[in-house]
Design an enzyme around this catalytic site. Structure first.
Site, PDB file in Angstrom:
ATOM      1  N   TRP A  38      48.710  39.536  42.382  1.00 32.31           N
ATOM      2  CA  TRP A  38      47.559  39.694  43.078  1.00 32.31           C
ATOM      3  C   TRP A  38      47.191  38.573  44.004  1.00 32.31           C
ATOM      4  CZ3 TRP A  38      42.842  36.977  43.375  1.00 32.31           C
ATOM      5  CH2 TRP A  38      41.890  37.311  44.273  1.00 32.31           C
ATOM      6  N   GLU A  90      49.035  44.413  42.717  1.00 25.12           N
ATOM      7  CA  GLU A  90      47.703  44.771  42.694  1.00 25.12           C
ATOM      8  C   GLU A  90      47.162  44.751  44.070  1.00 25.12           C
ATOM      9  OE1 GLU A  90      45.147  42.356  40.014  1.00 25.12           O
ATOM     10  OE2 GLU A  90      43.368  44.043  40.331  1.00 25.12           O
ATOM     11  N   LYS A 115      43.853  45.661  46.738  1.00 25.92           N
ATOM     12  CA  LYS A 115      42.448  45.207  46.888  1.00 25.92           C
ATOM     13  C   LYS A 115      41.722  45.670  48.230  1.00 25.92           C
ATOM     14  CE  LYS A 115      39.087  41.850  45.693  1.00 25.92           C
ATOM     15  NZ  LYS A 115      38.790  40.630  44.814  1.00 25.92           N
ATOM     16  N   ASP A 170      43.070  48.704  39.980  1.00 26.44           N
ATOM     17  CA  ASP A 170      42.108  47.947  39.380  1.00 26.44           C
ATOM     18  C   ASP A 170      40.704  49.088  39.784  1.00 26.44           C
ATOM     19  OD1 ASP A 170      39.342  46.584  39.554  1.00 26.44           O
ATOM     20  OD2 ASP A 170      40.758  44.585  39.067  1.00 26.44           O
ATOM     21  N   HIS A 181      38.563  47.917  42.870  1.00 25.73           N
ATOM     22  CA  HIS A 181      39.324  47.615  44.259  1.00 25.73           C
ATOM     23  C   HIS A 181      39.382  48.576  45.190  1.00 25.73           C
ATOM     24  CE1 HIS A 181      41.377  43.782  42.459  1.00 25.73           C
ATOM     25  NE2 HIS A 181      39.998  43.834  42.368  1.00 25.73           N
ATOM     26  N   HIS A 219      43.817  47.920  35.765  1.00 30.40           N
ATOM     27  CA  HIS A 219      42.887  46.902  35.441  1.00 30.40           C
ATOM     28  C   HIS A 219      41.668  47.723  34.963  1.00 30.40           C
ATOM     29  CE1 HIS A 219      44.288  42.880  36.780  1.00 30.40           C
ATOM     30  NE2 HIS A 219      44.856  43.199  35.702  1.00 30.40           N
ATOM     31  N   ASP A 250      32.985  45.112  43.602  1.00 30.72           N
ATOM     32  CA  ASP A 250      33.886  44.740  42.545  1.00 30.72           C
ATOM     33  C   ASP A 250      33.332  43.500  41.899  1.00 30.72           C
ATOM     34  OD1 ASP A 250      36.357  44.460  41.478  1.00 30.72           O
ATOM     35  OD2 ASP A 250      36.979  42.945  43.018  1.00 30.72           O
ATOM     36  N   ASP A 298      33.299  43.227  38.601  1.00 29.78           N
ATOM     37  CA  ASP A 298      33.965  42.736  37.146  1.00 29.78           C
ATOM     38  C   ASP A 298      32.946  42.531  35.999  1.00 29.78           C
ATOM     39  OD1 ASP A 298      36.790  42.624  37.827  1.00 29.78           O
ATOM     40  OD2 ASP A 298      36.229  41.279  39.359  1.00 29.78           O
ATOM     41  N   ASP A 336      40.031  43.705  33.075  1.00 35.92           N
ATOM     42  CA  ASP A 336      39.506  42.930  33.937  1.00 35.92           C
ATOM     43  C   ASP A 336      38.212  42.688  34.244  1.00 35.92           C
ATOM     44  OD1 ASP A 336      39.774  41.189  36.168  1.00 35.92           O
ATOM     45  OD2 ASP A 336      40.661  42.290  37.450  1.00 35.92           O
TER      46      ASP A 336
HETATM   47  C1  RNT Z   1      41.002  39.951  41.858  1.00 39.65           C
HETATM   48  C2  RNT Z   1      41.886  41.007  40.810  1.00 39.65           C
HETATM   49  C3  RNT Z   1      42.751  40.030  39.854  1.00 39.65           C
HETATM   50  C4  RNT Z   1      41.817  39.093  39.260  1.00 39.65           C
HETATM   51  C5  RNT Z   1      42.495  38.156  38.067  1.00 39.65           C
HETATM   52  C6  RNT Z   1      41.750  36.966  37.770  1.00 39.65           C
HETATM   53  O1  RNT Z   1      40.051  40.872  42.454  1.00 39.65           O
HETATM   54  O2  RNT Z   1      41.154  41.915  40.403  1.00 39.65           O
HETATM   55  O3  RNT Z   1      43.172  41.015  38.735  1.00 39.65           O
HETATM   56  O4  RNT Z   1      40.761  39.640  38.573  1.00 39.65           O
HETATM   57  O5  RNT Z   1      43.778  37.810  38.364  1.00 39.65           O
HETATM   58 ZN    ZN Z   2      42.104  43.183  38.916  1.00 38.20          ZN
END
Ligand code: RNT
Ligand code: ZN
Length: 420
Positions: A186, A227, A229, A260, A263, A287, A295, A297, A327
């Protein structure tokens, strides 16, 4: 809850589910055998253990100041032990490439397997697998906001080298542990404001990836996933590595992508993307996270989004083609508790999918009986999953209900509160 009650209630639940054509024993077997890769960066606030000073940027940051953050690899492994001790089954730990386990002065362009040997020894001892991620955020070489798509060749080369070194560590992990590693790529590259040229940085990203993937890779030990975003802090207007970019690249190069849940646009359910993406990708990484308004998390919750993701994996028997990873990073609560809760919720959501009478639902759909499909879908929501879950925990020697938190509180008193 007393063991006797758990066992009795499971026997009843088993019969109830059987009435819908669901075999709870088969569901438990599948659940027990599905590894979830726990994101170690919940334990160190996405900081890493490099000796080099940290820069800013990348948009990945844990907020909060709860006591006891892991400050080195040894503490991180100890904390991960605690997390895994409260989650049923054997899983994986997903590291960042900046979580080196060494007193040597190393940076992202000099990391090598030897700096991760401690993790390998630990993983072997505990029968867990290891995954890894190149680490871009917070590094001084990200000061321009660009890595693999930078206009500056020396910056691009630095990161190309870092990504290759990380994948090689992934191969070392897979070979040593006997559990194939996933190295997840990523990058944070993008613009805060509307760009004049979106094509050139994408072309450079493509060329950097081509260079990274030109080497002979040992896919029996490690796979590399990409990955995407939509946006991040500081890159609100434009992200180079978007979903369309990576999906196209992945299909052309026979690589898996990572989806993810945070994302995409928030109303875009990633569950329904899985059956589409698996038309072209042999496998994918997920993720699992909880995006709150953006986003963010947050710790994975047992919510509709996660359950729908799991349903989409289970309904067409994709468990072998979907690598599951979490994640999230919350530093405002006990990090171990966050770790355990997110892992247990991911697993519980998978259980709810495994207990779904999907054959019945599919049958209704086939005959055009959408009324029954909806009524049964609603009915499923309150079937006694809790009784199956508690039995699963009991069977695997981990606390059933809320009790697991007592153990974490004890660890906080005895270990975390003593960290400076
Ligand atoms: C970032 C991504 C990635 C990170 C990690 C820390 O937006 O989601 O996966 O969360 O690499
Ligand atoms: Zn991620």
């Amino acid at each position: 809850m007393k063991d006797k009650i758990v066992i009795e209630r499971y026997a009843q639940a088993k019969e109830i589910y059987a009435g819908y054509g669901v075999d709870t024993e088969a569901a438990l077997d599948k659940l027990e055998n599905k590894k979830i890769s726990f994101n170690a960066w919940q334990l160190d606030d996405v900081h890493g253990f490099l000796s080099a000073p940290r820069g800013a940027g990348g948009g990945v940051m844990a907020t909060g100041n709860y006591l006891g953050v892991a400050k080195n690899a040894e503490q991180l492994m100890r904390d991960a032990d605690k997390v895994f001790s409260l989650v049923a089954g054997k899983h994986k730990l997903s590291l960042q490439a900046n979580m080196v386990d060494t007193t040597e002065k190393v940076d992202l362009d000099t990391i090598a397997p030897k700096h991760f040997k401690g993790y390998v020894d630990w993983a072997k001892q505990n029968g867990v697998g290891l995954d890894i991620n190149p680490s871009c955020s917070g590094h001084p070489m990200l000061s321009t906001g660009f890595t693999l798509s930078s206009e500056d060749k020396s910056i691009r080369d630095y990161w190309i080298n870092h990504f290759i070194l990380t994948s090689k560590i992934g191969e070392y992990f897979g070979k040593e542990t006997g559990i194939r590693c996933v190295t997840n790529y990523w990058i944070p590259d993008g613009y805060k404001d509307f760009p004049a040229d979106t094509y050139s940085p994408r072309l450079r990203l493509k060329e950097s990836l081509d260079e990274i993937f030109a080497r002979e890779r040992k896919t029996e030990y490690n796979i590399d996933t990409l990955e995407s975003k939509l946006f991040g802090i500081g890159v609100e207007a434009f992200t180079v590595g978007s979903h369309e970019f990576y999906l196209t690249y992945a299909l052309q190069n026979d690589l898996p992508i990572c989806l993810d849940a945070g994302h995409f646009h928030l109303s875009e359910d990633i569950g329904y993307k899985i059956s589409a993406v698996l038309m072209g990708c042999k496998e994918i990484l997920l993720h699992v996270t909880r995006p709150m308004r953006w986003d963010s998390d947050h710790v994975v919750s047992y919510d509709d989004n996660v359950r729908n993701i799991m349903r989409e994996i289970v309904r067409y028997d994709f468990l072998n083609r979907v690598n599951l990873g979490t994640d999230y990073f919350d530093a405002s609560i006990n990090r171990i508790a966050a770790g355990v809760l997110g892992m247990r919720n991911t697993q519980k959501s998978l259980l709810s999918a495994l207990l779904e009478p999907s054959n019945l639902l599919k049958e209704f759909e086939k005959t055009g009986d959408y009324t029954s499909r909806l009524v049964l879908t609603e009915e499923c929501k309150t079937l006694p999953i809790e009784d199956v879950w508690n039995y699963f925990c009991l069977k695997n020697g981990v606390p059933c209900g809320f009790e697991w938190l007592d153990d974490v509180k004890k660890y906080e008193r005895e270990v975390l509160s003593k960290r400076g």
